[in-house]
Design an enzyme around this catalytic site. Structure first.
Site, PDB file in Angstrom:
ATOM      1  N   ASP A   1       0.643   4.695  15.103  1.00 33.58           N
ATOM      2  CA  ASP A   1       0.486   3.290  15.417  1.00 33.58           C
ATOM      3  C   ASP A   1      -0.449   3.125  16.611  1.00 33.58           C
ATOM      4  OD1 ASP A   1       2.190   2.506  13.411  1.00 33.58           O
ATOM      5  OD2 ASP A   1       3.949   2.343  14.708  1.00 33.58           O
ATOM      6  N   ARG A   2      -1.094   1.997  16.683  1.00 32.54           N
ATOM      7  CA  ARG A   2      -2.075   1.738  17.744  1.00 32.54           C
ATOM      8  C   ARG A   2      -1.480   1.927  19.138  1.00 32.54           C
ATOM      9  NH1 ARG A   2      -5.493  -3.940  18.389  1.00 32.54           N
ATOM     10  NH2 ARG A   2      -6.719  -3.332  20.216  1.00 32.54           N
TER      11      ARG A   2
END
Length: 307
Positions: free
Chosen positions: A140-141
Protein backbone atom coordinates in the site's frame (compact mmCIF):
# COMPACT_ATOMS: atom_id res chain seq x y z
CA UNK A 1 -6.79 15.13 -19.31
CA UNK A 2 -7.75 13.31 -22.52
CA UNK A 3 -9.06 9.75 -22.39
CA UNK A 4 -8.79 6.73 -24.60
CA UNK A 5 -11.95 5.75 -26.44
CA UNK A 6 -13.44 2.74 -24.65
CA UNK A 7 -13.76 -0.53 -26.54
CA UNK A 8 -13.66 -4.24 -25.86
CA UNK A 9 -10.21 -5.71 -26.19
CA UNK A 10 -8.61 -9.08 -25.68
CA UNK A 11 -5.34 -9.55 -23.84
CA UNK A 12 -3.21 -12.65 -24.33
CA UNK A 13 -1.49 -13.67 -21.11
CA UNK A 14 2.29 -13.56 -21.49
CA UNK A 15 4.89 -15.83 -19.92
CA UNK A 16 5.63 -13.15 -17.33
CA UNK A 17 1.95 -13.06 -16.34
CA UNK A 18 1.58 -16.83 -16.06
CA UNK A 19 0.16 -17.69 -12.62
CA UNK A 20 -0.89 -14.14 -11.80
CA UNK A 21 -4.28 -13.46 -10.20
CA UNK A 22 -6.66 -11.98 -12.74
CA UNK A 23 -7.56 -9.03 -10.51
CA UNK A 24 -3.88 -8.02 -10.38
CA UNK A 25 -3.60 -8.53 -14.13
CA UNK A 26 -6.51 -6.16 -14.71
CA UNK A 27 -5.15 -3.56 -12.30
CA UNK A 28 -1.99 -3.53 -14.38
CA UNK A 29 -3.89 -3.30 -17.65
CA UNK A 30 -6.37 -0.65 -16.50
CA UNK A 31 -4.09 2.06 -15.15
CA UNK A 32 -6.04 4.96 -13.70
CA UNK A 33 -9.23 2.95 -13.11
CA UNK A 34 -10.28 2.80 -9.42
CA UNK A 35 -9.79 -0.62 -7.86
CA UNK A 36 -13.43 -0.71 -6.79
CA UNK A 37 -14.50 -0.40 -10.44
CA UNK A 38 -12.15 -3.21 -11.50
CA UNK A 39 -13.75 -5.50 -8.93
CA UNK A 40 -17.23 -4.51 -10.11
CA UNK A 41 -16.24 -5.52 -13.63
CA UNK A 42 -15.17 -8.91 -12.32
CA UNK A 43 -18.25 -9.51 -10.17
CA UNK A 44 -20.60 -8.53 -13.01
CA UNK A 45 -19.09 -11.11 -15.35
CA UNK A 46 -17.85 -8.60 -17.92
CA UNK A 47 -14.31 -9.95 -17.63
CA UNK A 48 -13.88 -13.38 -19.24
CA UNK A 49 -11.00 -15.82 -19.49
CA UNK A 50 -11.20 -18.00 -22.59
CA UNK A 51 -14.90 -17.17 -22.76
CA UNK A 52 -15.72 -18.19 -19.18
CA UNK A 53 -16.52 -16.17 -16.07
CA UNK A 54 -13.84 -15.70 -13.44
CA UNK A 55 -13.40 -14.78 -9.79
CA UNK A 56 -10.89 -12.12 -8.67
CA UNK A 57 -8.66 -14.89 -7.28
CA UNK A 58 -8.61 -16.87 -10.56
CA UNK A 59 -5.05 -17.39 -11.77
CA UNK A 60 -4.33 -16.99 -15.46
CA UNK A 61 -2.04 -19.15 -17.59
CA UNK A 62 0.20 -18.29 -20.47
CA UNK A 63 -1.80 -18.04 -23.69
CA UNK A 64 -5.14 -17.36 -21.99
CA UNK A 65 -7.36 -14.84 -23.75
CA UNK A 66 -8.75 -12.31 -21.29
CA UNK A 67 -11.71 -10.19 -22.37
CA UNK A 68 -11.38 -6.64 -21.02
CA UNK A 69 -14.65 -4.65 -21.32
CA UNK A 70 -14.92 -1.00 -22.39
CA UNK A 71 -13.45 1.18 -19.66
CA UNK A 72 -12.32 4.77 -19.85
CA UNK A 73 -8.71 5.08 -18.73
CA UNK A 74 -6.70 8.25 -18.30
CA UNK A 75 -3.84 8.72 -20.71
CA UNK A 76 -0.46 8.01 -19.19
CA UNK A 77 1.43 11.21 -18.44
CA UNK A 78 4.06 12.12 -20.98
CA UNK A 79 7.66 12.60 -20.01
CA UNK A 80 9.76 11.02 -17.25
CA UNK A 81 8.93 10.96 -13.53
CA UNK A 82 10.05 14.06 -11.62
CA UNK A 83 13.68 14.06 -10.47
CA UNK A 84 12.69 14.33 -6.82
CA UNK A 85 10.70 11.08 -6.95
CA UNK A 86 13.26 9.30 -9.14
CA UNK A 87 16.05 10.17 -6.69
CA UNK A 88 13.93 9.08 -3.73
CA UNK A 89 13.30 5.69 -5.32
CA UNK A 90 16.94 5.29 -6.39
CA UNK A 91 18.12 6.01 -2.83
CA UNK A 92 15.69 3.39 -1.46
CA UNK A 93 17.34 0.50 -3.38
CA UNK A 94 18.98 -1.87 -0.88
CA UNK A 95 20.07 -4.70 -3.19
CA UNK A 96 20.45 -5.54 -6.87
CA UNK A 97 20.78 -9.30 -7.44
CA UNK A 98 20.94 -10.27 -11.10
CA UNK A 99 17.43 -9.84 -12.47
CA UNK A 100 16.03 -8.56 -9.17
CA UNK A 101 15.92 -5.21 -7.39
CA UNK A 102 14.99 -4.97 -3.71
CA UNK A 103 13.92 -1.65 -2.25
CA UNK A 104 13.00 -0.22 1.12
CA UNK A 105 9.95 1.57 -0.26
CA UNK A 106 9.38 4.95 1.39
CA UNK A 107 6.09 5.64 3.11
CA UNK A 108 3.79 7.78 0.96
CA UNK A 109 5.17 6.57 -2.39
CA UNK A 110 2.87 4.46 -4.56
CA UNK A 111 4.26 1.27 -6.10
CA UNK A 112 2.83 2.27 -9.50
CA UNK A 113 1.00 5.14 -11.11
CA UNK A 114 -2.78 5.09 -11.04
CA UNK A 115 -5.82 7.18 -10.31
CA UNK A 116 -4.58 10.54 -9.02
CA UNK A 117 -0.95 9.32 -8.86
CA UNK A 118 0.89 9.74 -12.19
CA UNK A 119 4.11 7.97 -11.15
CA UNK A 120 5.22 5.33 -8.67
CA UNK A 121 8.18 3.11 -7.85
CA UNK A 122 7.98 0.97 -10.98
CA UNK A 123 7.83 3.95 -13.37
CA UNK A 124 10.94 5.37 -11.70
CA UNK A 125 12.79 2.05 -11.92
CA UNK A 126 11.90 1.69 -15.60
CA UNK A 127 13.24 5.19 -16.18
CA UNK A 128 16.57 4.50 -14.44
CA UNK A 129 17.07 0.72 -14.97
CA UNK A 130 15.13 -0.16 -18.12
CA UNK A 131 11.59 -0.75 -19.26
CA UNK A 132 11.62 -4.52 -18.68
CA UNK A 133 11.15 -4.36 -14.88
CA UNK A 134 7.86 -5.08 -13.11
CA UNK A 135 6.55 -5.55 -9.57
CA UNK A 136 6.77 -9.01 -8.01
CA UNK A 137 4.26 -7.94 -5.34
CA UNK A 138 2.69 -4.75 -4.00
CA UNK A 139 2.59 -2.61 -0.88
CA UNK A 140 0.00 0.00 0.00
CA UNK A 141 1.11 3.57 -0.64
CA UNK A 142 1.31 4.43 3.07
CA UNK A 143 3.17 1.22 4.02
CA UNK A 144 6.96 1.31 3.93
CA UNK A 145 9.43 -1.55 3.63
CA UNK A 146 10.66 -4.44 1.52
CA UNK A 147 9.50 -4.37 -2.10
CA UNK A 148 10.85 -6.75 -4.77
CA UNK A 149 10.91 -6.05 -8.52
CA UNK A 150 12.14 -8.33 -11.30
CA UNK A 151 12.82 -8.40 -15.01
CA UNK A 152 9.84 -9.43 -17.08
CA UNK A 153 9.77 -12.92 -18.48
CA UNK A 154 11.01 -15.98 -16.64
CA UNK A 155 12.51 -14.14 -13.63
CA UNK A 156 9.24 -12.31 -12.94
CA UNK A 157 7.08 -15.40 -13.47
CA UNK A 158 9.20 -17.57 -11.18
CA UNK A 159 9.42 -14.89 -8.50
CA UNK A 160 5.63 -14.50 -8.40
CA UNK A 161 5.24 -18.26 -8.15
CA UNK A 162 7.81 -18.39 -5.35
CA UNK A 163 5.91 -15.68 -3.49
CA UNK A 164 2.94 -18.07 -3.25
CA UNK A 165 5.10 -20.95 -2.06
CA UNK A 166 4.78 -22.69 1.30
CA UNK A 167 8.19 -21.45 2.50
CA UNK A 168 7.39 -17.80 1.86
CA UNK A 169 7.06 -15.64 4.95
CA UNK A 170 6.07 -11.98 5.08
CA UNK A 171 6.86 -10.20 8.33
CA UNK A 172 5.80 -6.68 9.28
CA UNK A 173 6.58 -4.44 12.23
CA UNK A 174 3.67 -2.33 13.38
CA UNK A 175 3.12 0.22 16.13
CA UNK A 176 -0.28 -0.03 17.81
CA UNK A 177 -2.02 1.97 20.49
CA UNK A 178 -2.25 0.43 23.95
CA UNK A 179 -0.21 -2.09 25.90
CA UNK A 180 -0.40 -5.54 24.25
CA UNK A 181 -1.36 -8.15 26.83
CA UNK A 182 -0.25 -11.76 26.74
CA UNK A 183 2.00 -13.48 24.22
CA UNK A 184 1.58 -14.46 20.56
CA UNK A 185 -1.96 -14.18 19.22
CA UNK A 186 -3.50 -15.42 15.98
CA UNK A 187 -6.44 -13.50 14.58
CA UNK A 188 -8.71 -15.44 12.22
CA UNK A 189 -11.47 -13.21 10.92
CA UNK A 190 -13.32 -13.08 7.62
CA UNK A 191 -12.92 -9.74 5.84
CA UNK A 192 -14.75 -8.16 2.94
CA UNK A 193 -13.90 -5.19 0.76
CA UNK A 194 -16.47 -2.42 0.43
CA UNK A 195 -16.33 0.66 -1.78
CA UNK A 196 -16.85 4.20 -0.57
CA UNK A 197 -17.79 7.19 -2.67
CA UNK A 198 -15.06 8.17 -5.06
CA UNK A 199 -13.85 4.60 -5.44
CA UNK A 200 -12.04 4.52 -2.09
CA UNK A 201 -11.97 1.05 -0.58
CA UNK A 202 -12.50 0.06 3.01
CA UNK A 203 -12.38 -3.38 4.59
CA UNK A 204 -14.48 -4.68 7.46
CA UNK A 205 -15.17 -7.95 9.24
CA UNK A 206 -17.92 -9.84 7.44
CA UNK A 207 -18.97 -13.46 7.93
CA UNK A 208 -19.53 -13.68 4.16
CA UNK A 209 -16.04 -12.38 3.39
CA UNK A 210 -12.77 -14.24 2.91
CA UNK A 211 -11.04 -15.93 5.83
CA UNK A 212 -8.02 -13.85 6.84
CA UNK A 213 -5.25 -14.90 9.22
CA UNK A 214 -2.66 -12.72 10.96
CA UNK A 215 -0.17 -13.89 13.60
CA UNK A 216 0.82 -11.17 16.08
CA UNK A 217 3.60 -11.13 18.67
CA UNK A 218 4.88 -8.34 20.90
CA UNK A 219 8.45 -7.09 20.33
CA UNK A 220 8.24 -4.22 22.83
CA UNK A 221 5.39 -2.86 24.89
CA UNK A 222 5.00 0.32 26.85
CA UNK A 223 2.16 1.79 28.88
CA UNK A 224 0.38 3.44 25.93
CA UNK A 225 1.95 1.89 22.83
CA UNK A 226 3.34 -1.45 21.63
CA UNK A 227 5.62 -2.59 18.82
CA UNK A 228 4.36 -5.83 17.27
CA UNK A 229 5.55 -8.30 14.69
CA UNK A 230 2.78 -9.32 12.29
CA UNK A 231 3.18 -12.43 10.15
CA UNK A 232 0.70 -12.90 7.33
CA UNK A 233 -1.16 -16.19 7.07
CA UNK A 234 -3.18 -14.72 4.19
CA UNK A 235 -2.69 -11.57 2.14
CA UNK A 236 -5.99 -9.68 2.16
CA UNK A 237 -6.38 -5.95 1.60
CA UNK A 238 -5.61 -3.90 4.76
CA UNK A 239 -5.57 -7.17 6.72
CA UNK A 240 -3.07 -6.22 9.44
CA UNK A 241 -4.72 -2.86 10.04
CA UNK A 242 -8.24 -4.26 10.38
CA UNK A 243 -7.16 -7.23 12.51
CA UNK A 244 -5.14 -5.02 14.87
CA UNK A 245 -8.09 -2.66 15.30
CA UNK A 246 -10.42 -5.61 15.98
CA UNK A 247 -8.20 -6.54 18.95
CA UNK A 248 -8.54 -3.08 20.46
CA UNK A 249 -5.06 -2.03 19.27
CA UNK A 250 -5.46 0.21 16.19
CA UNK A 251 -2.35 0.97 14.17
CA UNK A 252 -0.76 4.30 15.04
CA UNK A 253 -1.35 6.85 12.30
CA UNK A 254 -4.08 4.84 10.57
CA UNK A 255 -6.52 7.41 9.21
CA UNK A 256 -9.00 4.79 8.04
CA UNK A 257 -9.22 2.22 10.83
CA UNK A 258 -7.37 3.95 13.65
CA UNK A 259 -8.06 6.15 16.66
CA UNK A 260 -8.01 9.82 15.65
CA UNK A 261 -8.01 11.07 19.25
CA UNK A 262 -4.94 9.10 20.33
CA UNK A 263 -3.19 9.89 17.04
CA UNK A 264 -3.74 13.60 17.58
CA UNK A 265 -2.02 13.40 20.97
CA UNK A 266 0.88 11.37 19.58
CA UNK A 267 1.26 13.17 16.21
CA UNK A 268 2.85 10.19 14.40
CA UNK A 269 2.97 11.89 11.01
CA UNK A 270 2.59 8.59 9.13
CA UNK A 271 1.00 5.14 9.11
CA UNK A 272 3.23 3.03 11.38
CA UNK A 273 3.22 -0.18 9.33
CA UNK A 274 6.49 -1.47 7.87
CA UNK A 275 7.21 -4.57 5.75
CA UNK A 276 10.48 -5.45 7.43
CA UNK A 277 11.36 -8.96 6.27
CA UNK A 278 10.54 -11.23 3.33
CA UNK A 279 11.65 -14.86 3.14
CA UNK A 280 11.15 -16.95 0.00
CA UNK A 281 12.89 -19.58 -2.07
CA UNK A 282 15.11 -17.81 -4.59
CA UNK A 283 13.42 -18.37 -7.97
CA UNK A 284 16.74 -19.07 -9.72
CA UNK A 285 19.14 -20.48 -7.16
CA UNK A 286 16.57 -22.59 -5.32
CA UNK A 287 17.89 -21.41 -1.96
CA UNK A 288 16.08 -19.64 0.85
CA UNK A 289 16.34 -15.88 0.31
CA UNK A 290 15.82 -13.40 3.12
CA UNK A 291 15.69 -9.64 2.62
CA UNK A 292 14.95 -7.06 5.27
CA UNK A 293 14.58 -3.32 5.77
CA UNK A 294 15.24 -1.77 9.18
CA UNK A 295 12.29 -0.38 11.07
CA UNK A 296 12.03 3.42 10.58
CA UNK A 297 13.56 5.66 13.26
CA UNK A 298 10.18 7.29 13.76
CA UNK A 299 8.81 4.02 15.16
CA UNK A 300 11.48 3.98 17.88
CA UNK A 301 10.92 7.65 18.69
CA UNK A 302 7.19 7.11 19.17
CA UNK A 303 7.79 3.94 21.18
CA UNK A 304 10.17 5.78 23.53
CA UNK A 305 7.54 8.49 24.04
CA UNK A 306 4.99 5.87 25.09
CA UNK A 307 6.57 5.04 28.45
Amino acid sequence: MPHKSPKVRYHEVSAAEDGQRIDNLLLGQLKGVPRSHVYRLLSSGQVRRNGGRVKPSTRVERGDQVRIPPVRTAERPSGPPPDRLTNQVRESIIDVDGDFIVLDKPEGVAVHGGSGVPFGVIECLRHTHGEDYDLVHRLDRDTSGVLVCARRGEPLRRARQALNGEKTEKLYQVLVHGRWKGGPRTVEEALDVHARSGGERTVRPDADGKLSVTHFDALDRRRTISLLEARLGTGRTHQIRVHAASQGHPVVGDLRYGDAGRDQALAPGRLCLHAWRLRLVHPQAGRLLEVSASVPDRFMELLAAGE
